[in-house]
Design a protein around this motif. Structure first.
Motif, PDB file in Angstrom:
ATOM      1  N   GLU A   4       0.857  -1.200   0.000  1.00  0.00           N
ATOM      2  CA  GLU A   4       0.000   0.000   0.000  1.00  0.00           C
ATOM      3  C   GLU A   4       0.887   1.242   0.000  1.00  0.00           C
ATOM      4  O   GLU A   4       1.847   1.315   0.775  1.00  0.00           O
ATOM      5  CB  GLU A   4      -0.854   0.023   1.276  1.00  0.00           C
ATOM      6  N   PRO A   5       0.610   2.210  -0.866  1.00  0.00           N
ATOM      7  CA  PRO A   5       1.503   3.377  -0.871  1.00  0.00           C
ATOM      8  C   PRO A   5       1.488   4.143   0.450  1.00  0.00           C
ATOM      9  O   PRO A   5       0.426   4.365   1.021  1.00  0.00           O
ATOM     10  CB  PRO A   5       0.952   4.239  -2.008  1.00  0.00           C
ATOM     11  N   GLN A   6       2.671   4.460   0.931  1.00  0.00           N
ATOM     12  CA  GLN A   6       2.802   5.245   2.165  1.00  0.00           C
ATOM     13  C   GLN A   6       3.143   6.683   1.791  1.00  0.00           C
ATOM     14  O   GLN A   6       4.010   6.908   0.952  1.00  0.00           O
ATOM     15  CB  GLN A   6       3.975   4.714   3.014  1.00  0.00           C
ATOM     16  N   HIS A   7       2.479   7.600   2.424  1.00  0.00           N
ATOM     17  CA  HIS A   7       2.783   8.999   2.136  1.00  0.00           C
ATOM     18  C   HIS A   7       3.987   9.435   2.968  1.00  0.00           C
ATOM     19  O   HIS A   7       4.041   9.192   4.168  1.00  0.00           O
ATOM     20  CB  HIS A   7       1.562   9.867   2.460  1.00  0.00           C
ATOM     21  N   ILE A   8       4.965  10.033   2.316  1.00  0.00           N
ATOM     22  CA  ILE A   8       6.168  10.486   3.040  1.00  0.00           C
ATOM     23  C   ILE A   8       5.990  11.960   3.398  1.00  0.00           C
ATOM     24  O   ILE A   8       5.735  12.790   2.519  1.00  0.00           O
ATOM     25  CB  ILE A   8       7.430  10.365   2.152  1.00  0.00           C
ATOM     26  N   ASP A   9       6.152  12.270   4.663  1.00  0.00           N
ATOM     27  CA  ASP A   9       6.085  13.677   5.082  1.00  0.00           C
ATOM     28  C   ASP A   9       7.481  14.275   4.864  1.00  0.00           C
ATOM     29  O   ASP A   9       8.420  13.961   5.611  1.00  0.00           O
ATOM     30  CB  ASP A   9       5.677  13.728   6.556  1.00  0.00           C
ATOM     31  N   ILE A  10       7.606  15.120   3.848  1.00  0.00           N
ATOM     32  CA  ILE A  10       8.970  15.549   3.503  1.00  0.00           C
ATOM     33  C   ILE A  10       9.600  16.441   4.578  1.00  0.00           C
ATOM     34  O   ILE A  10      10.815  16.562   4.651  1.00  0.00           O
ATOM     35  CB  ILE A  10       9.069  16.220   2.107  1.00  0.00           C
ATOM     36  N   SER A  11       8.768  17.017   5.435  1.00  0.00           N
ATOM     37  CA  SER A  11       9.362  17.845   6.496  1.00  0.00           C
ATOM     38  C   SER A  11      10.059  16.969   7.541  1.00  0.00           C
ATOM     39  O   SER A  11      10.812  17.460   8.376  1.00  0.00           O
ATOM     40  CB  SER A  11       8.296  18.713   7.155  1.00  0.00           C
ATOM     41  N   LYS A  12       9.792  15.658   7.497  1.00  0.00           N
ATOM     42  CA  LYS A  12      10.399  14.766   8.502  1.00  0.00           C
ATOM     43  C   LYS A  12      11.607  13.998   7.950  1.00  0.00           C
ATOM     44  O   LYS A  12      12.207  13.193   8.657  1.00  0.00           O
ATOM     45  CB  LYS A  12       9.350  13.755   8.984  1.00  0.00           C
ATOM     46  N   ILE A  13      11.951  14.257   6.698  1.00  0.00           N
ATOM     47  CA  ILE A  13      13.070  13.501   6.108  1.00  0.00           C
ATOM     48  C   ILE A  13      14.370  13.882   6.826  1.00  0.00           C
ATOM     49  O   ILE A  13      14.671  15.061   7.001  1.00  0.00           O
ATOM     50  CB  ILE A  13      13.204  13.799   4.587  1.00  0.00           C
ATOM     51  N   LYS A  14      15.108  12.856   7.246  1.00  0.00           N
ATOM     52  CA  LYS A  14      16.394  13.113   7.918  1.00  0.00           C
ATOM     53  C   LYS A  14      17.555  12.808   6.972  1.00  0.00           C
ATOM     54  O   LYS A  14      18.575  13.481   6.979  1.00  0.00           O
ATOM     55  CB  LYS A  14      16.541  12.223   9.162  1.00  0.00           C
ATOM     56  N   TYR A  82      17.875  21.769  -4.934  1.00  0.00           N
ATOM     57  CA  TYR A  82      16.868  21.849  -3.862  1.00  0.00           C
ATOM     58  C   TYR A  82      16.329  20.459  -3.473  1.00  0.00           C
ATOM     59  O   TYR A  82      16.117  20.183  -2.295  1.00  0.00           O
ATOM     60  CB  TYR A  82      15.690  22.750  -4.259  1.00  0.00           C
ATOM     61  N   THR A  83      16.089  19.593  -4.472  1.00  0.00           N
ATOM     62  CA  THR A  83      15.595  18.246  -4.143  1.00  0.00           C
ATOM     63  C   THR A  83      16.639  17.517  -3.299  1.00  0.00           C
ATOM     64  O   THR A  83      16.316  16.850  -2.308  1.00  0.00           O
ATOM     65  CB  THR A  83      15.295  17.449  -5.437  1.00  0.00           C
ATOM     66  N   HIS A  84      17.886  17.680  -3.681  1.00  0.00           N
ATOM     67  CA  HIS A  84      19.000  17.083  -2.925  1.00  0.00           C
ATOM     68  C   HIS A  84      18.995  17.603  -1.479  1.00  0.00           C
ATOM     69  O   HIS A  84      19.213  16.848  -0.534  1.00  0.00           O
ATOM     70  CB  HIS A  84      20.291  17.432  -3.679  1.00  0.00           C
ATOM     71  N   LYS A  85      18.694  18.880  -1.309  1.00  0.00           N
ATOM     72  CA  LYS A  85      18.662  19.430   0.063  1.00  0.00           C
ATOM     73  C   LYS A  85      17.525  18.791   0.849  1.00  0.00           C
ATOM     74  O   LYS A  85      17.695  18.407   2.007  1.00  0.00           O
ATOM     75  CB  LYS A  85      18.482  20.953   0.028  1.00  0.00           C
ATOM     76  N   ILE A  86      16.358  18.674   0.205  1.00  0.00           N
ATOM     77  CA  ILE A  86      15.204  18.085   0.904  1.00  0.00           C
ATOM     78  C   ILE A  86      15.505  16.629   1.264  1.00  0.00           C
ATOM     79  O   ILE A  86      15.274  16.195   2.396  1.00  0.00           O
ATOM     80  CB  ILE A  86      13.936  18.180   0.016  1.00  0.00           C
TER      81      ILE A  86
END
Ligand code: TPP
Length: 623
Positions: A4-14, A82-86
């Motif tokens: 099942e697809p999981q939604h990734i919260d990008i603000s929580k990416i470490k 920017y994607t690399h930073k995120i």
């Protein structure tokens, strides 16, 4: 069973480790969220919107295929990271603001940023160096350089490719071909990418064919069979590319928004022993309709804007920038001087010179990101009786120091160089500061360096530069002009300073460079401070008669918020010393440092260079 697809919260990416386990739907959602985030943050803080929207899938696919930071990823220019930073746990909030995340790679921010740039076309040389160091130390990792189609076609990139192709140290070059520089790319080499025989149409067809065939088991088998036959034929029929000839294995072209196609290409690249060039094609501005449709570069670098309407948020009615004022003057000058030619190195849009290109198409040339070529071209044009106008940012003129000296000044060329974004530049930070040109230009004989404070002076200087005085550089900042209703002729003898006010007592002489001198003048009048005020206009060389005027003052203040102390400041200091000046010199110029991103006001403030700070210092000595 399909997860099942999981939604990734990008603000929580470490960190990017989660990426490798994502399924197709999750990847699609992630890329959409990253795009939304890029649009949102650039709409609030400004930044390089289009280039970043175009490289979302490319960056995700790179992170799924390689093991950064053990493998090394080098972004050319660095404006598309920017994607690399995120993905490496950095929020884009307050992008480019003081003490916040930078819009470029910064080694101090993250171990994933292994290199830094801001000027274009350095990534391939850097990648080669990393690969050589790796091999010398007996280490094992991949070195990847991501470079755009406008940045790969200049001399520096080709010098590096020439070397990479002939050496054993393996580099993976990922070419992001969006058929755009800031606006439309210039030059013939770009067309070569389009004519590479396995073209885009073929690849679109191939992708569709694969999708259809993969729907059934039989189809899958048929596809594999036909693929093997086709590959064998292709090997025989498709002519090798220029890159193959240079010694790099060419892979592509690949749809740069198709993560799986990219991953297959990256896998192939990892498995080859030679250096590789993977040619991907992308849509600049993808996902934001205004940016996708843009052909003139409006959405390349943006100031805050309204997402719905695409309109800029901070309008300044009635104000025009120095760039636009010089653009208007250029139109006027080019209509008057039919022997003038305008040369710009890829900054036509930034310097607001599109109108000149429309009005005088046969007398305007955009050479692309080729500052060295621009200056050598200008020097030789001058020998043939043409008066070149080179419009260039201060920071990029650094690239053409030798050409200016050897190919222009030495042979007595006459030309006008419009030095845009001279001085502190604010949010682009260290790599783009225009504060060093005063110092390096004064070291070249026959180069005249000027900086107007007003529109009238700017106009007078531009016309004077056509009187065969040699190389006349006119500097102007990244700022608005204090507009004058009537731009009147000014009495400005060539090469002489302008004494705006002579004080009754020879106590303080204040030399204030550029537009800030207007602020100083207003402050002196408002606070009733009686000092001699000089707007030097001509920063190099200096007329000894102007220095002689200063010798009886107790204090000489030199105020230059547009150049380092090694520029105009030290020229005046040493001229005073030579002339036997006995008073006190107070030199307030930009420190000779790499100054980080912040607003221009914050940068001036940090160095004590706001007009009000200078006025306080002047008042203190008058007490
Ligand atoms: C030496 C130098 N000259 C000019 C620039 C200004 N500049 C920044 S990005 C850019 C266009 C780069 O185009 P491309 O490499 O194709 O990347 P894209 O933005 O299209 O992804 C230019 C001209 C620069 N950064 N460096």
């Amino acid at each position: 069973m399909k997860k099942e697809p999981q939604h990734i919260d990008i603000s929580k990416i470490k960190d990017p480790t989660f990426l490798k386990s994502l399924n197709e739907d999750e990847l699609e959602m992630l890329c959409a969220d990253i795009r939304t985030e890029i649009i949102k943050e650039t709409s609030l803080y400004g930044g390089h919107l289009s280039s970043n929207l175009g490289t979302v899938e490319l960056t995700v696919a790179l992170y799924r295929s390689f093991n950064f930071p053990k493998d090394k990823l080098i972004f050319d220019v660095g404006h598309q990271c920017y994607t690399h930073k995120i993905l490496t746990g950095r929020s884009l909030a307050h992008l480019n603001e003081k003490n916040c995340v930078s819009g470029f790679e910064k080694m101090s921010e993250s171990p994933y940023d292994c290199y830094e740039a801001g000027h274009s076309s350095t990534s391939l040389s850097a990648a080669e160096a990393f690969a050589m160091a790796r091999d010398q130390k007996g280490e094992k990792y991949d070195v990847v350089a991501l470079i755009g189609d406008a940045s790969i076609v200049n001399g520096l990139s080709f010098e590096a490719l020439n070397s990479i192709g002939s050496r054993p140290n393996k580099v993976i070059v990922v070419l992001n071909d969006n058929d755009m520089s800031i606006g439309r790319p210039s030059g013939g080499l770009g067309k070569f990418f389009r004519t590479i025989s396995t073209g885009r149409a073929y690849n679109h067809f191939k992708a569709g064919y694969r999708r259809v065939m993969y729907r059934t088991v039989l189809g899958k088998k048929l596809y594999s069979f036909s693929y093997a036959i086709k590959s064998a034929i292709k090997q025989k029929l498709v002519p090798v590319t220029m890159f193959d000839n240079m010694g790099l294995t060419y892979i592509g072209p690949i749809d740069g928004h198709n993560i799986h196609a990219l991953e297959r290409a990256f896998k192939r690249a990892r498995n080859t022993t030679k250096s590789v060039l993977i040619h991907t094609y992308t849509t600049k501005g993808k996902g934001y309709p205004y940016a996708e449709k843009d052909t003139n570069g409006y959405w390349h670098g943006v100031t805050p804007f309204d997402i719905e309407t695409g309109q800029p948020k901070n309008l300044h009615p009635g104000l025009i920038s120095w760039s636009h004022y010089f653009s208007d003057l250029t139109n006027e000058i080019m209509s008057k001087y039919q022997n003038s030619e305008l040369i710009v190195p890829a900054t036509q849009k930034g310097s607001g010179l599109e109108q000149a290109f429309q009005l005088y198409p046969s007398r305007c040339i955009d050479v692309g990101i080729a500052e060295e070529h621009a200056l050598t071209l200008a020097g030789a044009m001058s020998l043939q009786g043409i008066h070149p106008i080179v419009a260039i940012y201060s920071t990029f003129l650094q690239r053409a120091y030798d050409e200016l000296s050897h190919d222009c000044a030495r042979m007595g060329a006459n030309m006008t160089i419009l030095i845009d974004r001279a001085g502190l530049v604010g949010s682009n930070g260290e790599t783009h500061q225009g504060i060093y040109d005063e110092a390096y230009l004064k070291s070249i004989p026959h180069v005249i360096v000027t900086m107007p404070a007003t529109q009238s002076e700017a106009k007078a200087l531009y016309y004077q530069s056509f009187d065969n005085h040699g190389i006349v550089c006119i500097r102007y900042p990244r700022d608005f002009v204090s507009s004058e209703h009537d731009v009147l002729p000014v009495d400005m003898p060539f090469g002489r300073w302008r004494f705006l006010h002579k004080a009754a007592k020879k106590n303080v002489a204040l030399i204030a460079v550029g537009p800030n001198s207007g602020e100083i003048e207003k402050g002196l009048i408002a606070q009733n401070i009686d000092v001699t005020l000089i707007n030097p206009v001509y920063l190099n060389p200096i007329d000894p008669n102007d220095i002689a005027e200063l010798l009886n003052y107790e204090h000489v203040f030199i105020y230059d918020a547009y150049g380092t102390k090694e520029g105009f400041g030290s020229t005046v200091e040493s001229a005073l010393l030579e002339a036997g000046y006995k008073g006190k010199v107070h030199c307030h110029c930009v420190p000779n440092e790499f100054i980080k991103h912040a607003t221009i006001k914050q940068q001036e403030d940090a160095s004590g260079l706001l007009p009000e700070q200078i006025l306080s210092l002047v008042k203190a000595v008058l007490k």
